[in-house]
Design a protein around this motif. Structure first.
Motif, PDB file in Angstrom:
ATOM      1  N   LYS A  97      40.051  38.241  35.237  1.00  0.00           N
ATOM      2  CA  LYS A  97      39.360  39.014  36.477  1.00  0.00           C
ATOM      3  C   LYS A  97      38.991  38.170  37.525  1.00  0.00           C
ATOM      4  O   LYS A  97      38.803  36.810  37.129  1.00  0.00           O
ATOM      5  N   VAL A  98      38.429  38.650  38.662  1.00  0.00           N
ATOM      6  CA  VAL A  98      38.109  38.182  39.748  1.00  0.00           C
ATOM      7  C   VAL A  98      36.963  37.127  39.391  1.00  0.00           C
ATOM      8  O   VAL A  98      37.180  36.053  39.943  1.00  0.00           O
ATOM      9  N   GLU A  99      35.993  37.645  38.483  1.00  0.00           N
ATOM     10  CA  GLU A  99      34.689  36.838  38.317  1.00  0.00           C
ATOM     11  C   GLU A  99      35.290  35.703  37.812  1.00  0.00           C
ATOM     12  O   GLU A  99      34.440  34.566  37.484  1.00  0.00           O
ATOM     13  N   ASP A 100      36.193  35.933  36.574  1.00  0.00           N
ATOM     14  CA  ASP A 100      36.457  34.743  35.852  1.00  0.00           C
ATOM     15  C   ASP A 100      37.452  33.601  36.732  1.00  0.00           C
ATOM     16  O   ASP A 100      37.268  32.541  36.425  1.00  0.00           O
ATOM     17  N   ILE A 101      37.968  34.114  37.538  1.00  0.00           N
ATOM     18  CA  ILE A 101      38.977  33.131  38.621  1.00  0.00           C
ATOM     19  C   ILE A 101      37.862  32.446  39.457  1.00  0.00           C
ATOM     20  O   ILE A 101      37.952  31.098  39.602  1.00  0.00           O
ATOM     21  N   CYS A 102      36.787  33.062  39.928  1.00  0.00           N
ATOM     22  CA  CYS A 102      35.772  32.330  40.652  1.00  0.00           C
ATOM     23  C   CYS A 102      35.162  31.199  39.886  1.00  0.00           C
ATOM     24  O   CYS A 102      34.881  30.304  40.396  1.00  0.00           O
ATOM     25  N   GLU A 103      34.781  31.650  38.537  1.00  0.00           N
ATOM     26  CA  GLU A 103      34.079  30.781  37.740  1.00  0.00           C
ATOM     27  C   GLU A 103      35.046  29.503  37.582  1.00  0.00           C
ATOM     28  O   GLU A 103      34.324  28.302  37.477  1.00  0.00           O
ATOM     29  N   ARG A 104      36.399  29.902  37.309  1.00  0.00           N
ATOM     30  CA  ARG A 104      36.901  28.616  36.832  1.00  0.00           C
ATOM     31  C   ARG A 104      37.296  27.627  37.988  1.00  0.00           C
ATOM     32  O   ARG A 104      37.511  26.364  37.700  1.00  0.00           O
ATOM     33  N   LEU A 105      37.381  28.188  39.109  1.00  0.00           N
ATOM     34  CA  LEU A 105      37.581  27.514  40.630  1.00  0.00           C
ATOM     35  C   LEU A 105      36.542  27.261  41.180  1.00  0.00           C
ATOM     36  O   LEU A 105      36.366  26.483  42.302  1.00  0.00           O
ATOM     37  N   ASN A 106      35.278  27.686  40.598  1.00  0.00           N
ATOM     38  CA  ASN A 106      34.034  27.134  41.434  1.00  0.00           C
ATOM     39  C   ASN A 106      34.136  27.665  42.854  1.00  0.00           C
ATOM     40  O   ASN A 106      33.858  27.001  43.853  1.00  0.00           O
ATOM     41  N   ILE A 107      34.187  29.016  43.196  1.00  0.00           N
ATOM     42  CA  ILE A 107      34.562  29.409  44.354  1.00  0.00           C
ATOM     43  C   ILE A 107      33.650  30.876  44.372  1.00  0.00           C
ATOM     44  O   ILE A 107      33.530  31.656  43.315  1.00  0.00           O
ATOM     45  N   SER A 108      33.258  31.423  45.608  1.00  0.00           N
ATOM     46  CA  SER A 108      32.586  32.510  45.656  1.00  0.00           C
ATOM     47  C   SER A 108      33.458  33.899  45.643  1.00  0.00           C
ATOM     48  O   SER A 108      34.802  33.575  46.135  1.00  0.00           O
ATOM     49  N   ARG A 109      32.970  35.138  45.321  1.00  0.00           N
ATOM     50  CA  ARG A 109      33.875  36.213  45.321  1.00  0.00           C
ATOM     51  C   ARG A 109      34.199  36.407  46.724  1.00  0.00           C
ATOM     52  O   ARG A 109      35.561  36.629  47.121  1.00  0.00           O
ATOM     53  N   ARG A 110      33.482  36.233  47.927  1.00  0.00           N
ATOM     54  CA  ARG A 110      33.601  36.306  49.235  1.00  0.00           C
ATOM     55  C   ARG A 110      34.689  35.422  49.402  1.00  0.00           C
ATOM     56  O   ARG A 110      36.083  35.777  50.390  1.00  0.00           O
TER      57      ARG A 110
ATOM     58  N   ASN B 236      29.402  54.394  42.773  1.00  0.00           N
ATOM     59  CA  ASN B 236      29.369  54.727  41.226  1.00  0.00           C
ATOM     60  C   ASN B 236      30.422  55.582  40.717  1.00  0.00           C
ATOM     61  O   ASN B 236      31.326  55.250  39.904  1.00  0.00           O
ATOM     62  N   VAL B 237      30.743  56.537  41.656  1.00  0.00           N
ATOM     63  CA  VAL B 237      31.904  57.483  41.257  1.00  0.00           C
ATOM     64  C   VAL B 237      33.045  56.895  41.272  1.00  0.00           C
ATOM     65  O   VAL B 237      34.088  57.147  40.495  1.00  0.00           O
ATOM     66  N   MET B 238      33.361  56.195  42.434  1.00  0.00           N
ATOM     67  CA  MET B 238      34.397  55.513  42.535  1.00  0.00           C
ATOM     68  C   MET B 238      34.984  54.689  41.692  1.00  0.00           C
ATOM     69  O   MET B 238      35.987  54.520  41.040  1.00  0.00           O
ATOM     70  N   LEU B 239      33.887  53.675  40.743  1.00  0.00           N
ATOM     71  CA  LEU B 239      33.991  53.024  39.866  1.00  0.00           C
ATOM     72  C   LEU B 239      34.366  53.590  38.585  1.00  0.00           C
ATOM     73  O   LEU B 239      35.211  53.182  37.824  1.00  0.00           O
ATOM     74  N   GLU B 240      33.703  54.648  38.397  1.00  0.00           N
ATOM     75  CA  GLU B 240      34.125  55.492  37.418  1.00  0.00           C
ATOM     76  C   GLU B 240      35.479  56.196  37.262  1.00  0.00           C
ATOM     77  O   GLU B 240      36.143  56.154  36.353  1.00  0.00           O
ATOM     78  N   GLU B 241      35.940  56.515  38.384  1.00  0.00           N
ATOM     79  CA  GLU B 241      37.265  57.303  38.539  1.00  0.00           C
ATOM     80  C   GLU B 241      38.253  56.162  38.604  1.00  0.00           C
ATOM     81  O   GLU B 241      39.397  56.283  37.955  1.00  0.00           O
ATOM     82  N   TYR B 242      38.112  55.120  39.200  1.00  0.00           N
ATOM     83  CA  TYR B 242      39.058  54.013  39.412  1.00  0.00           C
ATOM     84  C   TYR B 242      38.544  52.681  39.210  1.00  0.00           C
ATOM     85  O   TYR B 242      37.955  52.093  40.173  1.00  0.00           O
ATOM     86  N   PRO B 243      38.166  52.384  37.791  1.00  0.00           N
ATOM     87  CA  PRO B 243      37.653  50.942  37.546  1.00  0.00           C
ATOM     88  C   PRO B 243      38.190  49.851  38.433  1.00  0.00           C
ATOM     89  O   PRO B 243      37.457  48.865  38.660  1.00  0.00           O
ATOM     90  N   GLU B 244      39.501  49.808  38.655  1.00  0.00           N
ATOM     91  CA  GLU B 244      40.227  48.716  39.241  1.00  0.00           C
ATOM     92  C   GLU B 244      39.628  48.452  40.684  1.00  0.00           C
ATOM     93  O   GLU B 244      39.920  47.472  41.293  1.00  0.00           O
ATOM     94  N   SER B 245      38.822  49.506  41.497  1.00  0.00           N
ATOM     95  CA  SER B 245      38.270  49.418  42.609  1.00  0.00           C
ATOM     96  C   SER B 245      37.232  48.562  42.932  1.00  0.00           C
ATOM     97  O   SER B 245      37.022  48.174  43.809  1.00  0.00           O
ATOM     98  N   ALA B 246      36.747  47.754  41.670  1.00  0.00           N
ATOM     99  CA  ALA B 246      35.691  47.191  41.629  1.00  0.00           C
ATOM    100  C   ALA B 246      35.927  45.749  42.583  1.00  0.00           C
ATOM    101  O   ALA B 246      35.292  45.216  43.514  1.00  0.00           O
ATOM    102  N   ALA B 247      37.290  45.449  42.515  1.00  0.00           N
ATOM    103  CA  ALA B 247      37.812  44.355  43.361  1.00  0.00           C
ATOM    104  C   ALA B 247      37.698  44.767  44.793  1.00  0.00           C
ATOM    105  O   ALA B 247      37.941  43.717  45.770  1.00  0.00           O
TER     106      ALA B 247
END
Length: 303
Positions: free
Chosen positions: A23-36, A233-244
């Motif tokens: 996931k995005v957070e996993d990639i950021c952690e592996r490459l030591n970069i921020s989400r931004r 919150n509703v967006m994340l509940e209806e479309y979990p993939e929208s977190a990115a």
């Protein structure tokens, strides 16, 4: 140093090319970069011509991107070598760990996927294989007995297939009779036949995109919304993939940016929570929402 940034960009390209589990957070952690910074890289890759794919919470780079296509043409095995290697591996069985690993690597690199799901019907597997051969050889194909839910018909289709979609469940084709690019579901085909006729309309082939709201189209529009906590919150509940698609805004709200193929899906969401959402862009979405509101207001009973 610039070399460090370049290495990070190359590492990210490699990771996204094979990504199926990070996931995005996993990639950021592996490459030591921020989400931004990750989203800055994604934007740069798109501007550079890479086809960035979003599947739920996972990002990847399509191997159909022009860069990979050119690189692939330089280093690829011949078709005969690839087919022979696949046949030898399948004939030898999948008990060996090394053979299984090689099978998976071929599947990733050459984009033909011999699915390990035993529940998948052999007919669909055979259809997919024929379609893959037609795409690789740039040949026309005849879809036999395609069941269309939209037209309520079952008939044959003469097409030029040119790309797989939706984890190889769908195939994008140019249909000769209508002169339109369409997406066909493999499971709705009775059979398919590869013809000894080369493509004649490659200049008309158009890639299709599927947006967060499951609408598809040949072009996308970039929309930007400012959301309160409720709509977020509703967006994340209806479309979990929208977190990115979210980044925190400076005013306590959430900034949502996404590419959409139609205003229908995102418009429905905005209208349902209009008092918690501000449409920042694009102009097309603003006009769509305004038109819907005017139409709704005109149907209200007059006092």
């Amino acid at each position: 140093m610039r070399h460090d940034h370049l290495k990070r960009e190359l590492d990210l390209i490699l990771l996204l090319t094979l990504n199926r589990e990070y996931k995005v957070e996993d990639i950021c952690e592996r490459l030591n970069i921020s989400r931004r910074n990750f989203y800055y890289y994604i934007e740069f890759f798109e501007q550079a011509g890479f086809n960035v794919q979003r599947n739920g919470k996972y990002y990847s780079l399509s191997r159909a991107s022009k860069f990979f296509t050119k690189l692939h043409d330089l280093v690829q095995l011949t078709d005969d070598e690839v087919l022979l290697m696949r046949q030898l591996i399948e004939n030898a069985g999948m008990e060996s760990g090394r053979l299984k690993a090689l099978h998976q690597r071929l599947d990733r690199f050459y984009d033909f996927k011999i699915l390990e799901n035993e529940a998948l019907q052999r007919k669909t597997m055979a259809i997919r294989g024929t379609m893959y051969d037609a795409i690789k050889n740039r040949r026309m194909a005849r879809i036999i007995g395609y069941s269309s839910p939209s037209s309520h018909t079952v008939r044959n289709r003469l097409v030029e297939p040119f790309m797989f979609m939706n984890n190889n469940k769908d195939v994008r084709c140019y249909e000769l009779s209508s002169g339109i690019n369409k997406t066909f579901r493999l499971s709705r085909m009775e059979d398919v036949e590869m013809l000894d006729k080369p493509w004649e309309h490659e200049h008309r082939h158009r890639q299709a995109y599927i947006d967060l709201f499951s609408f598809s189209g040949e072009r996308t529009m970039k929309v930007t919304l400012a959301m309160g906590q409720l709509s977020h919150n509703v967006m994340l509940e209806e479309y979990p993939e929208s977190a990115a698609c979210f980044v925190p805004g400076e005013d306590g709200r959430w900034l949502f940016k996404a590419d959409v193929c139609s205003y229908l899906g995102v418009g429905r969401f905005v209208l349902g929570l209009y008092d918690d959402i501000e449409v920042l862009g694009d102009d097309g979405l603003k006009e769509y929402i305004a038109t819907k509101l005017r139409s709704w207001h005109s149907r209200l009973p007059q006092q």
